[in-house]
Design a protein around this motif. Structure first.
Motif, PDB file in Angstrom:
ATOM      1  N   ARG A 278     -10.241  38.859  26.632  1.00 28.10           N
ATOM      2  CA  ARG A 278      -9.911  37.700  25.785  1.00 28.10           C
ATOM      3  C   ARG A 278     -10.732  36.483  26.181  1.00 28.10           C
ATOM      4  NH1 ARG A 278      -4.375  39.210  26.630  1.00 28.10           N
ATOM      5  NH2 ARG A 278      -4.123  37.392  27.963  1.00 28.10           N
ATOM      6  N   LEU A 279     -10.959  36.302  27.471  1.00 25.11           N
ATOM      7  CA  LEU A 279     -11.776  35.166  27.910  1.00 25.11           C
ATOM      8  C   LEU A 279     -13.221  35.315  27.452  1.00 25.11           C
ATOM      9  CD1 LEU A 279     -10.501  34.312  31.508  1.00 25.11           C
ATOM     10  CD2 LEU A 279     -10.527  32.812  29.520  1.00 25.11           C
ATOM     11  N   THR A 280     -13.747  36.515  27.546  1.00 25.95           N
ATOM     12  CA  THR A 280     -15.119  36.744  27.082  1.00 25.95           C
ATOM     13  C   THR A 280     -15.237  36.402  25.603  1.00 25.95           C
ATOM     14  OG1 THR A 280     -15.392  38.508  28.708  1.00 25.95           O
ATOM     15  CG2 THR A 280     -16.960  38.458  26.873  1.00 25.95           C
TER      16      THR A 280
ATOM     17  N   LEU B 296     -13.325  34.468  23.885  1.00 23.31           N
ATOM     18  CA  LEU B 296     -13.215  33.010  23.767  1.00 23.31           C
ATOM     19  C   LEU B 296     -14.593  32.378  23.925  1.00 23.31           C
ATOM     20  CD1 LEU B 296     -11.526  30.346  23.731  1.00 23.31           C
ATOM     21  CD2 LEU B 296     -11.316  30.583  26.214  1.00 23.31           C
TER      22      LEU B 296
ATOM     23  N   VAL C 101     -10.620  30.798  16.378  1.00 27.93           N
ATOM     24  CA  VAL C 101     -10.958  31.364  17.690  1.00 27.93           C
ATOM     25  C   VAL C 101      -9.742  32.083  18.269  1.00 27.93           C
ATOM     26  CG1 VAL C 101     -11.571  30.806  20.081  1.00 27.93           C
ATOM     27  CG2 VAL C 101     -12.791  29.704  18.199  1.00 27.93           C
ATOM     28  N   GLU C 102      -8.586  31.455  18.159  1.00 25.19           N
ATOM     29  CA  GLU C 102      -7.360  32.071  18.673  1.00 25.19           C
ATOM     30  C   GLU C 102      -7.020  33.351  17.890  1.00 25.19           C
ATOM     31  OE1 GLU C 102      -5.349  31.136  21.419  1.00 25.19           O
ATOM     32  OE2 GLU C 102      -7.267  30.164  21.760  1.00 25.19           O
ATOM     33  N   ASP C 103      -7.273  33.331  16.593  1.00 30.10           N
ATOM     34  CA  ASP C 103      -7.042  34.535  15.778  1.00 30.10           C
ATOM     35  C   ASP C 103      -7.895  35.699  16.287  1.00 30.10           C
ATOM     36  OD1 ASP C 103      -5.343  33.070  14.197  1.00 30.10           O
ATOM     37  OD2 ASP C 103      -6.681  32.970  12.454  1.00 30.10           O
TER      38      ASP C 103
ATOM     39  N   ARG D 275      -9.289  36.028  19.268  1.00 26.55           N
ATOM     40  CA  ARG D 275      -8.828  36.398  20.596  1.00 26.55           C
ATOM     41  C   ARG D 275      -7.624  37.337  20.523  1.00 26.55           C
ATOM     42  NH1 ARG D 275      -7.548  33.534  25.473  1.00 26.55           N
ATOM     43  NH2 ARG D 275      -5.932  32.334  24.455  1.00 26.55           N
ATOM     44  N   LEU D 276      -6.672  36.992  19.673  1.00 21.66           N
ATOM     45  CA  LEU D 276      -5.464  37.808  19.570  1.00 21.66           C
ATOM     46  C   LEU D 276      -5.793  39.171  18.964  1.00 21.66           C
ATOM     47  CD1 LEU D 276      -2.457  38.232  19.889  1.00 21.66           C
ATOM     48  CD2 LEU D 276      -2.051  36.783  17.881  1.00 21.66           C
TER      49      LEU D 276
ATOM     50  N   GLY E 236      -7.389  41.245  21.557  1.00 19.23           N
ATOM     51  CA  GLY E 236      -6.346  41.634  22.506  1.00 19.23           C
ATOM     52  C   GLY E 236      -5.516  42.792  21.973  1.00 19.23           C
ATOM     53  N   GLU E 237      -5.193  42.736  20.681  1.00 12.48           N
ATOM     54  CA  GLU E 237      -4.401  43.807  20.077  1.00 12.48           C
ATOM     55  C   GLU E 237      -5.177  45.128  20.042  1.00 12.48           C
ATOM     56  OE1 GLU E 237      -1.307  43.655  19.472  1.00 12.48           O
ATOM     57  OE2 GLU E 237      -1.022  41.498  19.655  1.00 12.48           O
TER      58      GLU E 237
END
Ligand SMILES: Nc1ncnc2c1ncn2[C@@H]1O[C@H](COP(=O)(O)OP(=O)(O)O)[C@@H](O)[C@H]1O
Ligand SMILES: Nc1ncnc2c1ncn2[C@@H]1O[C@H](COP(=O)(O)OP(=O)(O)O)[C@@H](O)[C@H]1O
Lengths: 157, 118, 157, 118
Positions: free
Chosen positions: C35-37, C39, C52-54, C56-57, C60-61
């Motif tokens: 997730r950081l990468t 980001l 960006v948050e979308d 990332r999530l 992650g999923e």
């Protein structure tokens, strides 16, 4: 340091390094991404805040070195890439920063020996790496490019 | 989680002293912005420049090199480059590199302005 | 989508996607690193904070899906790895999340069609991916494992 | 830059209501901590639980699944699970998944406590 491919399953019963491999274009705008990845790797390992920041800066300097080498002596076949391989082991993080840019190593290890007034920004980067992590090894790669290996121990060595 | 991975360089003047407010990360990608800002000030005739580092959370050798260059250039003009408010982290970087002997560092902007010069 | 190896130099004059490739062990403690990468990659591309948050999530999923598949039906040869390949192009970010775990695809694309009361946490992950990015493609890999391709456009599509 | 990529789960009681303060990221790695904390409360006899999300900056499907499980389990006990202070970002996640219809969400802890129950 085991040189295994990231996709290779860890041999059962053997040492168990978690390997995180990042490849970025050898260009300034991607160094921040490498620092974030390293933040993610190091911050789960029991390093202090300052140690995590030390590692982040050292890796940033290794990447910057690679980019500077390309900028000063590009081999004409595109910017190439940088691979950052983190080996997560109990008590130790080893990060190999490898550029595939066709340019040999430039950084020498003895920057620390000279008075600060005489060093240039690139040597400042080499100096920082020496100070910030426990071990630094720099070697030219046979196929061109340079490998920088940074090791940091969780119990400050 | 901050998404800012960039540098903002904002020039302003306080009582005739040129100030650069920095915010973000000074690295190989963003450092040219800082270099250009210093060059612009020097070419505009500034001799005393104050760089506010309070909101800088990352500074690498590229950034250090530019600050060193700024110190030298302004000294040549009979002026000075002053640094304000580096974090504990960045203060540590100044110390381990020995650059604390070259940089003129102040805790606050007020202190830096009080140190005199135009 | 070009399938080039990360180390391959960009062909001169051609399209110029910046490729960032991350490989992590297929284990929960490494998803934060991914997730950081992401980001780092997405936050330089002109996406809004929420976009960006979308991304990332969604990534992650996709990683969580891979880990769940392994947890429920491990193939006995270790945890395997996840490769997250980001293709940075003007106006578009394409992220391929590929697990090399020897287990076929489980996620189906039509989670969104069912009432929320009937879906389980894993289908919730698939639903989130569908909502958070513009395009989702899921396919089993011939050598085992699954490829999830997520595409997001900077001008919200 | 925050280095915290973890979850802290701190239980406390306010006027007989069990509260879980969460801080950090709820994901596939940290979610088991949250699940265990809820299970512990339920096994300890709690029927009304309040989860404070004010300091949660990431919540994935694993975390959502555990919250849903908590809602169901406490409802079965004749109690309730209440959520406090989700960020705009997490509120958005509740909305796009339709989970805002299942979750009992309050802006502040005071509001949640005022909603009654033990
Ligand atoms: N540690 C140091 N001590 C003193 N001078 C240094 C040091 N590192 C770099 N310099 C000098 O600082 C100057 C600025 O370097 P540079 O980053 O190229 O900035 P510029 O392009 O603005 O001159 C150069 O003259 C360089 O030799
Ligand atoms: N979107 C949803 N709507 C309603 N129930 C759900 C949803 N997603 C999952 N559930 C249910 O929530 C419960 C909790 O799931 P889980 O994450 O396995 O928690 P636990 O292991 O504590 O039961 C399960 O019974 C699951 O079927």
């Amino acid at each position: 340091m085991p040189d295994e491919e990231p996709g290779t399953p860890v041999p059962p019963g053997g040492e168990d390094p978690g390997v995180v491999t990042l490849t970025i274009p050898c260009a300034p705008e991607y160094v921040g991404t490498a620092r974030l990845t390293i933040l993610g790797v190091a911050s789960r390992m029991g390093f202090s805040y300052d140690q995590v920041e030390d590692i982040r800066l050292a890796v940033g300097e290794a990447c910057t070195n690679a980019i500077d080498r390309v900028a000063r002596g590009g081999n004409g076949s595109g910017p190439g890439s940088i691979t950052i391989r983190s080996h997560v082991e109990t008590g130790r993080l080893t990060i190999e920063v490898e550029d595939h840019t066709g340019n040999g190593a430039a950084a020498d290890g003895d920057a620390q020996a000279r008075p600060v007034e005489e060093i240039d920004p690139q040597e400042l980067g080499a100096l920082l790496m020496e100070i910030l992590v426990d071990e630094v090894a720099v070697e030219p790669l046979p196929e061109g490019g340079t490998l920088v290996r940074l090791t940091k121990y969780t119990a400050e060595g | 989680m901050e998404t800012a991975m960039n540098l903002k360089v904002s020039p302003r003047a306080v009582d005739g002293t040129q100030v650069l407010d920095l915010e973000g990360e000074v690295d190989v990608y963003t450092a040219p912005l800082l270099r250009q800002a210093i060059v612009d000030l020097v070419e505009g005739g500034a001799t005393h420049v104050l760089i506010n580092l309070e909101r800088v959370d990352y500074l690498d050798s590229t950034g250090l090199g530019i600050l060193i260059g700024g110190v030298k250039r302004l000294k040549e003009q009979g002026g000075a480059l002053r640094l304000v408010g580096p974090s504990a982290r960045i203060t540590r970087i100044f110390e381990i590199t020995g650059l604390n002997k070259i940089f003129d560092v102040y805790a606050t902007e007020r202190d830096a302005l009080a140190a005199g010069g135009r």
